[in-house]
Design a protein around this motif. Structure first.
Motif, PDB file in Angstrom:
ATOM      1  N   PHE A 271       4.396   4.746  10.598  1.00  0.00           N
ATOM      2  CA  PHE A 271       3.782   3.588   9.950  1.00  0.00           C
ATOM      3  C   PHE A 271       3.150   3.972   8.607  1.00  0.00           C
ATOM      4  CE2 PHE A 271       4.334   1.423  13.957  1.00  0.00           C
ATOM      5  CZ  PHE A 271       4.397   0.067  13.610  1.00  0.00           C
ATOM      6  N   ASP A 272       2.486   5.138   8.554  1.00  0.00           N
ATOM      7  CA  ASP A 272       1.856   5.596   7.303  1.00  0.00           C
ATOM      8  C   ASP A 272       2.900   5.825   6.208  1.00  0.00           C
ATOM      9  OD1 ASP A 272      -0.697   5.464   8.303  1.00  0.00           O
ATOM     10  OD2 ASP A 272      -0.762   7.582   8.907  1.00  0.00           O
ATOM     11  N   LEU A 273       3.980   6.516   6.551  1.00  0.00           N
ATOM     12  CA  LEU A 273       5.031   6.798   5.558  1.00  0.00           C
ATOM     13  C   LEU A 273       5.657   5.506   5.044  1.00  0.00           C
ATOM     14  CD1 LEU A 273       6.826   9.855   7.259  1.00  0.00           C
ATOM     15  CD2 LEU A 273       5.286   9.898   5.278  1.00  0.00           C
ATOM     16  N   TYR A 274       5.780   4.519   5.938  1.00  0.00           N
ATOM     17  CA  TYR A 274       6.436   3.263   5.566  1.00  0.00           C
ATOM     18  C   TYR A 274       5.514   2.347   4.758  1.00  0.00           C
ATOM     19  CZ  TYR A 274       9.407  -0.877   6.128  1.00  0.00           C
ATOM     20  OH  TYR A 274      10.205  -1.974   5.901  1.00  0.00           O
ATOM     21  N   THR A 275       4.260   2.208   5.206  1.00  0.00           N
ATOM     22  CA  THR A 275       3.360   1.248   4.564  1.00  0.00           C
ATOM     23  C   THR A 275       2.550   1.842   3.416  1.00  0.00           C
ATOM     24  OG1 THR A 275       1.604   1.730   6.187  1.00  0.00           O
ATOM     25  CG2 THR A 275       3.132  -0.075   6.698  1.00  0.00           C
TER      26      THR A 275
ATOM     27  N   GLY B 118      11.473   4.548   2.800  1.00  0.00           N
ATOM     28  CA  GLY B 118      12.410   3.710   3.531  1.00  0.00           C
ATOM     29  C   GLY B 118      12.672   4.276   4.918  1.00  0.00           C
ATOM     30  N   MET B 119      13.238   3.454   5.793  1.00  0.00           N
ATOM     31  CA  MET B 119      13.491   3.882   7.174  1.00  0.00           C
ATOM     32  C   MET B 119      14.459   5.072   7.234  1.00  0.00           C
ATOM     33  SD  MET B 119      13.827   0.207   9.088  1.00  0.00           S
ATOM     34  CE  MET B 119      12.686  -1.145   8.705  1.00  0.00           C
ATOM     35  N   LYS B 120      15.426   5.092   6.345  1.00  0.00           N
ATOM     36  CA  LYS B 120      16.398   6.170   6.353  1.00  0.00           C
ATOM     37  C   LYS B 120      15.739   7.492   5.960  1.00  0.00           C
ATOM     38  CE  LYS B 120      20.207   4.995   4.451  1.00  0.00           C
ATOM     39  NZ  LYS B 120      21.255   4.774   3.419  1.00  0.00           N
ATOM     40  N   ARG B 121      14.876   7.440   4.958  1.00  0.00           N
ATOM     41  CA  ARG B 121      14.195   8.650   4.516  1.00  0.00           C
ATOM     42  C   ARG B 121      13.273   9.175   5.613  1.00  0.00           C
ATOM     43  NH1 ARG B 121      10.299   9.278  -0.890  1.00  0.00           N
ATOM     44  NH2 ARG B 121       9.929  11.536  -0.659  1.00  0.00           N
ATOM     45  N   ILE B 122      12.600   8.252   6.309  1.00  0.00           N
ATOM     46  CA  ILE B 122      11.721   8.657   7.419  1.00  0.00           C
ATOM     47  C   ILE B 122      12.543   9.328   8.528  1.00  0.00           C
ATOM     48  CG2 ILE B 122      10.193   7.812   9.247  1.00  0.00           C
ATOM     49  CD1 ILE B 122       9.346   5.564   7.315  1.00  0.00           C
ATOM     50  N   THR B 123      13.727   8.771   8.814  1.00  0.00           N
ATOM     51  CA  THR B 123      14.607   9.327   9.845  1.00  0.00           C
ATOM     52  C   THR B 123      14.991  10.767   9.511  1.00  0.00           C
ATOM     53  OG1 THR B 123      15.513   7.113  10.273  1.00  0.00           O
ATOM     54  CG2 THR B 123      16.783   8.999  11.081  1.00  0.00           C
TER      55      THR B 123
ATOM     56  N   ASP C  41      -3.658  -4.154  13.793  1.00  0.00           N
ATOM     57  CA  ASP C  41      -2.928  -5.374  13.414  1.00  0.00           C
ATOM     58  C   ASP C  41      -2.621  -5.367  11.923  1.00  0.00           C
ATOM     59  OD1 ASP C  41      -2.972  -6.315  15.973  1.00  0.00           O
ATOM     60  OD2 ASP C  41      -4.694  -7.644  15.688  1.00  0.00           O
ATOM     61  N   GLU C  42      -3.562  -4.885  11.115  1.00  0.00           N
ATOM     62  CA  GLU C  42      -3.378  -4.885   9.669  1.00  0.00           C
ATOM     63  C   GLU C  42      -2.171  -4.042   9.261  1.00  0.00           C
ATOM     64  OE1 GLU C  42      -7.247  -6.171  10.785  1.00  0.00           O
ATOM     65  OE2 GLU C  42      -6.258  -4.237  11.212  1.00  0.00           O
ATOM     66  N   GLN C  43      -2.070  -2.842   9.855  1.00  0.00           N
ATOM     67  CA  GLN C  43      -0.960  -1.963   9.484  1.00  0.00           C
ATOM     68  C   GLN C  43       0.379  -2.507   9.996  1.00  0.00           C
ATOM     69  OE1 GLN C  43      -1.458   2.166  10.595  1.00  0.00           O
ATOM     70  NE2 GLN C  43      -0.329   2.840   8.792  1.00  0.00           N
ATOM     71  N   PHE C  44       0.366  -3.091  11.205  1.00  0.00           N
ATOM     72  CA  PHE C  44       1.605  -3.662  11.742  1.00  0.00           C
ATOM     73  C   PHE C  44       2.065  -4.840  10.878  1.00  0.00           C
ATOM     74  CE2 PHE C  44       3.973  -6.628  14.389  1.00  0.00           C
ATOM     75  CZ  PHE C  44       4.942  -5.802  14.937  1.00  0.00           C
ATOM     76  N   ASN C  45       1.126  -5.709  10.506  1.00  0.00           N
ATOM     77  CA  ASN C  45       1.476  -6.865   9.678  1.00  0.00           C
ATOM     78  C   ASN C  45       1.974  -6.436   8.305  1.00  0.00           C
ATOM     79  OD1 ASN C  45       0.763  -8.651  11.708  1.00  0.00           O
ATOM     80  ND2 ASN C  45      -1.355  -8.841  10.994  1.00  0.00           N
ATOM     81  N   LYS C  46       1.373  -5.371   7.769  1.00  0.00           N
ATOM     82  CA  LYS C  46       1.808  -4.867   6.469  1.00  0.00           C
ATOM     83  C   LYS C  46       3.240  -4.339   6.542  1.00  0.00           C
ATOM     84  CE  LYS C  46       0.324  -1.785   2.740  1.00  0.00           C
ATOM     85  NZ  LYS C  46      -0.706  -0.790   2.300  1.00  0.00           N
ATOM     86  N   ALA C  47       3.566  -3.679   7.652  1.00  0.00           N
ATOM     87  CA  ALA C  47       4.913  -3.131   7.817  1.00  0.00           C
ATOM     88  C   ALA C  47       5.956  -4.217   7.994  1.00  0.00           C
ATOM     89  CB  ALA C  47       4.944  -2.187   9.014  1.00  0.00           C
ATOM     90  N   ASN C  48       5.519  -5.383   8.491  1.00  0.00           N
ATOM     91  CA  ASN C  48       6.477  -6.442   8.806  1.00  0.00           C
ATOM     92  C   ASN C  48       6.336  -7.685   7.940  1.00  0.00           C
ATOM     93  OD1 ASN C  48       8.015  -5.726  11.563  1.00  0.00           O
ATOM     94  ND2 ASN C  48       5.946  -4.893  11.668  1.00  0.00           N
ATOM     95  N   SER C  49       5.407  -7.666   6.981  1.00  0.00           N
ATOM     96  CA  SER C  49       5.176  -8.857   6.158  1.00  0.00           C
ATOM     97  C   SER C  49       6.366  -9.217   5.294  1.00  0.00           C
ATOM     98  CB  SER C  49       3.935  -8.653   5.275  1.00  0.00           C
ATOM     99  OG  SER C  49       4.132  -7.528   4.426  1.00  0.00           O
ATOM    100  N   ASN C  50       7.071  -8.208   4.793  1.00  0.00           N
ATOM    101  CA  ASN C  50       8.239  -8.481   3.945  1.00  0.00           C
ATOM    102  C   ASN C  50       9.546  -8.185   4.672  1.00  0.00           C
ATOM    103  OD1 ASN C  50       6.648  -9.171   1.692  1.00  0.00           O
ATOM    104  ND2 ASN C  50       6.346  -6.999   1.239  1.00  0.00           N
ATOM    105  N   ARG C  51       9.483  -8.265   5.991  1.00  0.00           N
ATOM    106  CA  ARG C  51      10.651  -7.892   6.787  1.00  0.00           C
ATOM    107  C   ARG C  51      11.873  -8.742   6.449  1.00  0.00           C
ATOM    108  NH1 ARG C  51      10.898  -8.459  13.371  1.00  0.00           N
ATOM    109  NH2 ARG C  51      13.158  -8.336  13.566  1.00  0.00           N
ATOM    110  N   ASP C  52      11.672 -10.044   6.310  1.00  0.00           N
ATOM    111  CA  ASP C  52      12.816 -10.925   6.041  1.00  0.00           C
ATOM    112  C   ASP C  52      13.477 -10.589   4.722  1.00  0.00           C
ATOM    113  OD1 ASP C  52      12.372 -12.198   8.411  1.00  0.00           O
ATOM    114  OD2 ASP C  52      11.171 -13.803   7.534  1.00  0.00           O
ATOM    115  N   HIS C  53      12.681 -10.092   3.756  1.00  0.00           N
ATOM    116  CA  HIS C  53      13.231  -9.774   2.438  1.00  0.00           C
ATOM    117  C   HIS C  53      13.900  -8.393   2.440  1.00  0.00           C
ATOM    118  CE1 HIS C  53      11.263 -13.302   0.802  1.00  0.00           C
ATOM    119  NE2 HIS C  53      10.130 -12.897   1.351  1.00  0.00           N
ATOM    120  N   LYS C  54      13.435  -7.515   3.351  1.00  0.00           N
ATOM    121  CA  LYS C  54      13.981  -6.157   3.358  1.00  0.00           C
ATOM    122  C   LYS C  54      15.314  -6.078   4.092  1.00  0.00           C
ATOM    123  CE  LYS C  54       9.577  -3.740   3.013  1.00  0.00           C
ATOM    124  NZ  LYS C  54       8.652  -2.807   3.668  1.00  0.00           N
ATOM    125  N   VAL C  55      15.530  -6.999   5.033  1.00  0.00           N
ATOM    126  CA  VAL C  55      16.761  -6.937   5.809  1.00  0.00           C
ATOM    127  C   VAL C  55      17.935  -7.408   4.968  1.00  0.00           C
ATOM    128  CG1 VAL C  55      17.984  -7.888   7.802  1.00  0.00           C
ATOM    129  CG2 VAL C  55      15.576  -7.272   7.998  1.00  0.00           C
TER     130      VAL C  55
END
Length: 489
Positions: free
Chosen positions: A186-190, A195-200, A271-285
């Protein structure tokens, strides 16, 4: 009495099912019925599906073998304990009966007392018992769902344990060494914007192991970032299983049907960190690009599928230039395998089109329609003869049962009829195989014709003409064709 070519089908799906109706219990019931007919018991005639659900026909290997034997006229009688064992889906039950009937196989359900030879073609008892079996499956599913919901309300965890947790006394507790990795993701992402690939790739480089597999994959990181479990919530009724093309598929329910239990277990992420990770989810997909070579293009080094990787650049005038490249899916997911040379998708497509067109010009795939018509006519005549012989066989049995002929005369005449039936059936099978071969050739012919329209979607054409295309790291392509017809000299 001569023993017919019979088959016994038995099935259990779970340990709970095994307690009620064990494999051995089903075999004993069917064996008792067979021996009461005066027939010899044969262990090799038993077909077992042990640990397979009755709701998915295509996933049952023993049943698939049995159906194939029926199609090849290798079975006279199929015996099973009850229709619950045969199928728990009405459509599957009717399809199974249709295949056996077309193969002139007699169907026996011992528990229901069902015998297709006695009831004839227009009976409704089979459909009725099949509906009961399907309804029973739905009732069990409903009861299971109610028990599942009750466990969740008590604070217990039902289902797979997520990475970062352990299950203790049926409740989730934090597994700190894994929870640290969840927080890192979550820290690396937010915070760092990775990106998810770089984290992987980073997790695999550090040698950190996921819960089950040896290596992290892109989708594993994605699921963690989108999983509300890490906020202490349990989301119930998020998914539903439906049946599509004979298989079960999980779909997401509308959000208004979700039931969310707050503070169900200890949280790992705020909740704040989870929402931050998913707030732009629709735009990132990003929508996956349509891939006409899906399932055909393979990495020559590891055998994994080649997938499309997209990139784009916005110009000063506002227009966008897009590129599509083929990459090894294993490398794309986890950084394993090799990084292929940039290979534009369109370049690969054009190369395959050109080579297939040349093949089409040099290979003679002509079919003679008059031969095909004669074979179709012969097939029709043979099937009519089989029908008449089966009627004679049924009438012969009636004469014997009514004591118009004695046992020895019955056996002689029945053997003659069965020999004639088998002779005709062999010719039918040979014609069917030849017929299938000609259909394959016709499909290949039609696919070659469609190559003349390269602007169209050619997914079905590539599927017809190509078995696979191996792609090497340097961009070399090695196509393997589905047809093996000799080129004219």
């Amino acid at each position: 009495m001569e023993t017919p070519r019979y088959a016994v089908y038995v099935r259990v799906s779970t340990e709970k099912d095994e307690q009620i109706s064990s494999i051995q219990n089903q075999i004993d019931i069917c064996r008792n019925w067979i021996e009461r007919q005066g027939w010899e018991w044969r262990e090799e005639s038993v077909f077992k599906d042990d640990g397979y659900t009755g709701t998915i026909l295509v996933d049952r290997p023993a049943m698939q073998v049995l159906l194939e034997k029926a199609r090849n006229y290798e079975i006279d009688i199929i015996v099973f304990k009850s229709i619950h064992r045969l199928a728990r889906d009405l459509k599957d039950a009717l399809e199974i009966r249709e295949i056996f009937q077309a193969s002139r196989a007699r169907i026996i359900s011992v528990e229901e007392g069902y015998d297709s030879q006695e009831v004839g073609k227009n009976d409704m008892s089979y459909e009725m018992w099949s509906m009961f079996a399907a309804q029973y499956s739905r009732t069990v599913s409903s009861s299971t769902s109610a028990a599942f919901a009750a466990k969740v309300r008590r604070g217990e965890h039902a289902g797979r344990v997520p990475y970062g947790y352990d299950r203790v006394d049926n409740k989730l507790v934090i597994k700190e060494e894994e929870a640290k990795i969840v927080r890192l993701i979550f820290d690396l992402y937010t915070e760092k914007g990775w990106g998810m690939k770089r984290i992987t790739y980073h997790l695999n480089k550090l040698g950190i192991k996921p819960k089950k597999n040896d290596k992290w994959q892109f989708t594993s990181v994605q699921r963690i970032l989108q999983n509300q479990t890490y906020t202490g919530r349990f989301v119930y009724n998020r998914y539903t299983k439906i049946k599509v093309a004979g298989r079960k598929k999980q779909i997401e329910n509308p959000r208004e049907k979700w039931i969310i239990y707050e503070d169900h277990h200890p949280r790992i992420i705020s909740d704040e960190q989870f929402n931050k990770a998913n707030s732009n989810r629709d735009h990132k997909v990003k929508l996956s690009a349509w891939n006409e070579l899906r399932g055909i293009a393979k990495c020559a080094h590891c055998g994994s599928r080649m997938v499309i990787s997209q990139s784009s650049r916005k110009k000063k005038d506002g227009s966008i230039t897009r590129w599509r490249y083929l990459k090894c899916s294993k490398y794309f997911r986890s950084g394993e395998c090799v990084a292929h040379e940039p290979l534009p998708y369109e370049k690969v497509r054009d190369f395959l089109l050109n080579i297939l067109k040349k093949k089409g010009e040099s290979i003679d795939l002509t079919l003679k329609n008059d031969i095909r018509d004669k074979q179709d006519l012969r097939m029709k005549q043979l099937n009519e003869q089989l029908g008449k012989l089966q009627v004679k066989k049924d009438r012969l049995l009636e004469l014997y049962m009514d004591a118009f002929i004695d046992k020895s005369e019955y056996q002689v005449k029945r053997s003659e009829l069965e020999a004639e039936i088998e002779k005709i059936s062999k010719e039918v099978r040979l014609l069917e195989k030849d017929h299938q071969h000609k259909e394959v050739i016709e499909n290949v012919l039609e696919a070659f014709k469609q190559l003349e329209n390269p602007g169209e979607d050619l997914k079905h054409v590539f599927d017809t003409l190509l078995d696979k295309v191996e792609i090497h790291q340097d961009g070399t392509l090695d196509p393997h064709f589905t047809f093996s017809i000799e080129e004219p000299v």
